[in-house]
Design a protein around this motif. Structure first.
Motif, PDB file in Angstrom:
ATOM      1  N   UNK A   1       1.996  -0.793  -3.471  1.00  0.00           N
ATOM      2  CA  UNK A   1       1.546  -2.181  -3.343  1.00  0.00           C
ATOM      3  C   UNK A   1       1.617  -2.663  -1.902  1.00  0.00           C
ATOM      4  N   UNK A   2       2.611  -2.216  -1.166  1.00  0.00           N
ATOM      5  CA  UNK A   2       2.720  -2.584   0.241  1.00  0.00           C
ATOM      6  C   UNK A   2       1.527  -2.036   1.032  1.00  0.00           C
ATOM      7  N   UNK A   3       1.203  -0.776   0.793  1.00  0.00           N
ATOM      8  CA  UNK A   3       0.057  -0.168   1.484  1.00  0.00           C
ATOM      9  C   UNK A   3      -1.247  -0.831   1.057  1.00  0.00           C
ATOM     10  N   UNK A   4      -1.381  -1.118  -0.236  1.00  0.00           N
ATOM     11  CA  UNK A   4      -2.595  -1.747  -0.742  1.00  0.00           C
ATOM     12  C   UNK A   4      -2.778  -3.138  -0.142  1.00  0.00           C
ATOM     13  N   UNK A   5      -1.694  -3.876  -0.013  1.00  0.00           N
ATOM     14  CA  UNK A   5      -1.768  -5.216   0.589  1.00  0.00           C
ATOM     15  C   UNK A   5      -2.303  -5.150   2.010  1.00  0.00           C
TER      16      UNK A   5
ATOM     17  N   UNK B  25      -4.284  -2.835   3.223  1.00  0.00           N
ATOM     18  CA  UNK B  25      -5.709  -2.499   3.149  1.00  0.00           C
ATOM     19  C   UNK B  25      -6.541  -3.727   2.803  1.00  0.00           C
ATOM     20  N   UNK B  26      -6.038  -4.529   1.869  1.00  0.00           N
ATOM     21  CA  UNK B  26      -6.770  -5.719   1.445  1.00  0.00           C
ATOM     22  C   UNK B  26      -6.875  -6.720   2.592  1.00  0.00           C
ATOM     23  N   UNK B  27      -5.819  -6.839   3.384  1.00  0.00           N
ATOM     24  CA  UNK B  27      -5.837  -7.752   4.524  1.00  0.00           C
ATOM     25  C   UNK B  27      -6.922  -7.382   5.533  1.00  0.00           C
TER      26      UNK B  27
ATOM     27  N   UNK C 226      -9.783  -6.212   4.812  1.00  0.00           N
ATOM     28  CA  UNK C 226     -11.098  -6.532   4.260  1.00  0.00           C
ATOM     29  C   UNK C 226     -11.995  -5.311   4.182  1.00  0.00           C
ATOM     30  N   UNK C 227     -13.273  -5.538   4.354  1.00  0.00           N
ATOM     31  CA  UNK C 227     -14.257  -4.466   4.219  1.00  0.00           C
ATOM     32  C   UNK C 227     -14.773  -3.951   5.552  1.00  0.00           C
ATOM     33  N   UNK C 228     -14.018  -4.178   6.614  1.00  0.00           N
ATOM     34  CA  UNK C 228     -14.444  -3.723   7.942  1.00  0.00           C
ATOM     35  C   UNK C 228     -14.666  -2.223   7.993  1.00  0.00           C
ATOM     36  N   UNK C 229     -13.943  -1.471   7.180  1.00  0.00           N
ATOM     37  CA  UNK C 229     -14.035  -0.014   7.222  1.00  0.00           C
ATOM     38  C   UNK C 229     -15.387   0.520   6.764  1.00  0.00           C
TER      39      UNK C 229
ATOM     40  N   UNK D 154     -13.864   1.858  -4.584  1.00  0.00           N
ATOM     41  CA  UNK D 154     -13.250   3.192  -4.578  1.00  0.00           C
ATOM     42  C   UNK D 154     -12.880   3.630  -3.168  1.00  0.00           C
ATOM     43  N   UNK D 155     -13.726   3.358  -2.212  1.00  0.00           N
ATOM     44  CA  UNK D 155     -13.447   3.756  -0.847  1.00  0.00           C
ATOM     45  C   UNK D 155     -12.426   2.836  -0.176  1.00  0.00           C
ATOM     46  N   UNK D 156     -12.211   1.665  -0.738  1.00  0.00           N
ATOM     47  CA  UNK D 156     -11.215   0.738  -0.197  1.00  0.00           C
ATOM     48  C   UNK D 156      -9.824   1.085  -0.711  1.00  0.00           C
TER      49      UNK D 156
END
Length: 75
Positions: free
Chosen positions: A24-28, A30-32, A34-37, A72-74
């Motif tokens: 959850x820490x890693x996912x948070x 990634x979510x922060x 956004x979709x820049x990747x 899926x890629x996020x």
């Protein structure tokens, strides 16, 4: 167990083999971001590969396919 609607969240966590708090820490983080990747050429290639499976099987591509590929890629 989870319902089919929550599988998108449960499957990556199980595949990570990490404790829930670590995942959850890693996912948070990634979510922060956004979709820049999705502008990264490697991500675009993965995105296209996912959609090519549907194209090769002559299946229509809908908005849910695009959302699923980005999600899926996020995760």
């Amino acid at each position: 167990t989870g319902s089919s609607g929550s599988s998108w969240a449960i499957a990556p966590w199980i595949a990570s083999n990490e404790p829930m708090d670590v995942y959850m820490s890693k996912l948070s983080k990634k979510i922060e971001k956004g979709l820049d990747h999705i502008n990264d050429p490697k991500e675009i290639k993965l995105f296209m590969q996912q959609l090519m499976v549907k194209i090769m099987h002559k299946q229509p591509i809908c908005a849910m396919d695009l959302y699923g590929a980005v999600l899926a890629n996020t995760l």
